[in-house]
Design a protein around this motif. Sequence first.
Motif, PDB file in Angstrom:
ATOM      1  N   ILE A 137       0.991  -1.041  -0.092  1.00  0.00           N
ATOM      2  CA  ILE A 137      -0.038  -0.007   0.203  1.00  0.00           C
ATOM      3  C   ILE A 137       0.897   1.198  -0.028  1.00  0.00           C
ATOM      4  O   ILE A 137       1.655   1.639   1.002  1.00  0.00           O
ATOM      5  CB  ILE A 137      -0.865   0.087   1.151  1.00  0.00           C
ATOM      6  N   GLY A 138       0.817   1.766  -0.987  1.00  0.00           N
ATOM      7  CA  GLY A 138       1.636   3.194  -1.364  1.00  0.00           C
ATOM      8  C   GLY A 138       0.666   4.469  -1.015  1.00  0.00           C
ATOM      9  O   GLY A 138      -0.387   4.379  -1.282  1.00  0.00           O
ATOM     10  N   VAL A 139       1.407   5.432  -0.494  1.00  0.00           N
ATOM     11  CA  VAL A 139       0.546   6.767  -0.254  1.00  0.00           C
ATOM     12  C   VAL A 139       1.385   7.990  -0.743  1.00  0.00           C
ATOM     13  O   VAL A 139       2.608   7.839  -0.756  1.00  0.00           O
ATOM     14  CB  VAL A 139       0.230   6.967   1.119  1.00  0.00           C
ATOM     15  N   PRO A 140       0.786   8.964  -1.406  1.00  0.00           N
ATOM     16  CA  PRO A 140       1.680  10.236  -1.431  1.00  0.00           C
ATOM     17  C   PRO A 140       1.791  11.031  -0.063  1.00  0.00           C
ATOM     18  O   PRO A 140       1.329  10.830   0.720  1.00  0.00           O
ATOM     19  CB  PRO A 140       0.378  11.067  -2.486  1.00  0.00           C
ATOM     20  N   SER A 141       2.915  11.956  -0.245  1.00  0.00           N
ATOM     21  CA  SER A 141       3.069  12.864   0.938  1.00  0.00           C
ATOM     22  C   SER A 141       2.797  14.236   0.470  1.00  0.00           C
ATOM     23  O   SER A 141       3.306  14.356  -0.878  1.00  0.00           O
ATOM     24  CB  SER A 141       4.499  12.581   1.434  1.00  0.00           C
ATOM     25  N   LEU A 142       2.384  15.025   1.324  1.00  0.00           N
ATOM     26  CA  LEU A 142       2.118  16.182   0.916  1.00  0.00           C
ATOM     27  C   LEU A 142       2.826  17.419   1.911  1.00  0.00           C
ATOM     28  O   LEU A 142       2.445  17.299   3.162  1.00  0.00           O
ATOM     29  CB  LEU A 142       0.870  16.621   0.786  1.00  0.00           C
ATOM     30  N   ARG A 143       4.182  18.060   1.672  1.00  0.00           N
ATOM     31  CA  ARG A 143       4.692  18.854   2.648  1.00  0.00           C
ATOM     32  C   ARG A 143       3.893  20.137   2.735  1.00  0.00           C
ATOM     33  O   ARG A 143       3.559  20.925   1.961  1.00  0.00           O
ATOM     34  CB  ARG A 143       6.050  19.047   2.295  1.00  0.00           C
ATOM     35  N   VAL A 144       4.064  20.718   4.062  1.00  0.00           N
ATOM     36  CA  VAL A 144       3.318  21.873   4.263  1.00  0.00           C
ATOM     37  C   VAL A 144       4.409  22.548   5.214  1.00  0.00           C
ATOM     38  O   VAL A 144       5.561  22.344   5.839  1.00  0.00           O
ATOM     39  CB  VAL A 144       2.249  21.811   5.171  1.00  0.00           C
ATOM     40  N   ILE A 145       4.187  24.121   5.278  1.00  0.00           N
ATOM     41  CA  ILE A 145       5.213  24.941   5.919  1.00  0.00           C
ATOM     42  C   ILE A 145       4.891  24.772   7.495  1.00  0.00           C
ATOM     43  O   ILE A 145       3.916  25.090   8.086  1.00  0.00           O
ATOM     44  CB  ILE A 145       5.101  26.337   5.823  1.00  0.00           C
ATOM     45  N   ASP A 146       5.914  24.013   8.369  1.00  0.00           N
ATOM     46  CA  ASP A 146       5.805  23.720   9.743  1.00  0.00           C
ATOM     47  C   ASP A 146       5.188  24.833  10.508  1.00  0.00           C
ATOM     48  O   ASP A 146       4.049  25.061  11.232  1.00  0.00           O
ATOM     49  CB  ASP A 146       7.078  23.147  10.107  1.00  0.00           C
ATOM     50  N   GLY A 147       6.091  25.915  10.360  1.00  0.00           N
ATOM     51  CA  GLY A 147       5.757  27.291  11.202  1.00  0.00           C
ATOM     52  C   GLY A 147       4.409  27.721  11.048  1.00  0.00           C
ATOM     53  O   GLY A 147       3.902  28.665  11.934  1.00  0.00           O
TER      54      GLY A 147
END
Length: 264
Positions: A137-147
Motif C-alpha cells: 500500500i503506497g501513499v503520497p506525501s504532501l509537505r506543508v510549512i511547519d511554522g
Amino acid sequence: IRMILPIWGPDYLKRWLDLTFAALRSEGNILYLNEHSDFELAILTMAADVDYLRNNARFNSLTAGIRIRFVPMDEFFPPQGKTPYGVPLTLAYAKGILDLGDEAIGTYVMLWNADATIASGSFKNVLGRIRDGFTIIGVPSLRVIDGRARNVLYERVDKDTGILSISSREMMELANANLHNTAGSRILNEQGPIDTFYFHQLFWRISEDCIAMRGFLLHPLCFRIERIMEKVLCPVDYGFVTEMCPDGRFCVMSNSDDFMAMEL
C-alpha cells in the motif's frame, strides 16, 4: 501489524508527543488498528531517549493499552560529527523489520514518519485495503510549512485527552493554504516559477480547493514481508518494497478523503 517509527532527540520527541503522535491517537488510527489487528508500535530511537519516554507521563497516557517495543539505534550515528538524517532513518526501518526475527515472514509492517500528521480515520482505511487482499500500500506525501500549519494544529489538540482529531477535508484545506515550496513550486498550471532539482511529484491546480498529483515516488506505507532483506542496498523509498515483497499486489491510496497526512 508492526508500525515502525524512528525518532530521536529529546527536543524532537517533545514536539512529536505534543502534536504528530497526538494525531495518531485520533479516531480510526492506531487505536482502531490495536482493536482490529495484532498491533505493535516499534519505536526506533537512541538508548538515552528510551528512558525519557518511559518516564514521560504524556507518552504513557497516550500509549495506554498499546503494545510498545523500543529498539535502540545508537549504532547508526557516528561518534563525532553528523550524518544526513536519511541514513539512520533508512537503517532504522530495516532494523525494525529484522527485529521481528522468525515472525517477520507474513507480517505486515507500516513505515511511519514522525514528521507526519495523520487525519482521523486514515489507518482504518489502510486496514480495509489489507483486508481487500492488497499486500503493498503506497501513499503520497504532501509537505506543508511547519511554522504556519503547526500553530493551527496545536489549537485543535483536545486539552483534556491530548488527542488531535482533524478530518481529511479539514487537513487538506489546511495543507492547501500552507503548501511547502517543494509542492507549490511544482504546480504546473499556476503563474509562478517551476523550480526543482528532480520531478518525483507534479501537481495541477484543479480548483481553489482541489489539486491533483502525478507521483513517480510514493511512500511505501505498508507491505507484507515475503522475504528478508539481509543488507540495506537502497534508500527506503526506492527499493524496500520490491526487495521484501517482490510479488506483492499493489494499491495506491490516491484520494485524500481515504488517506490524508501532512509532512510538517
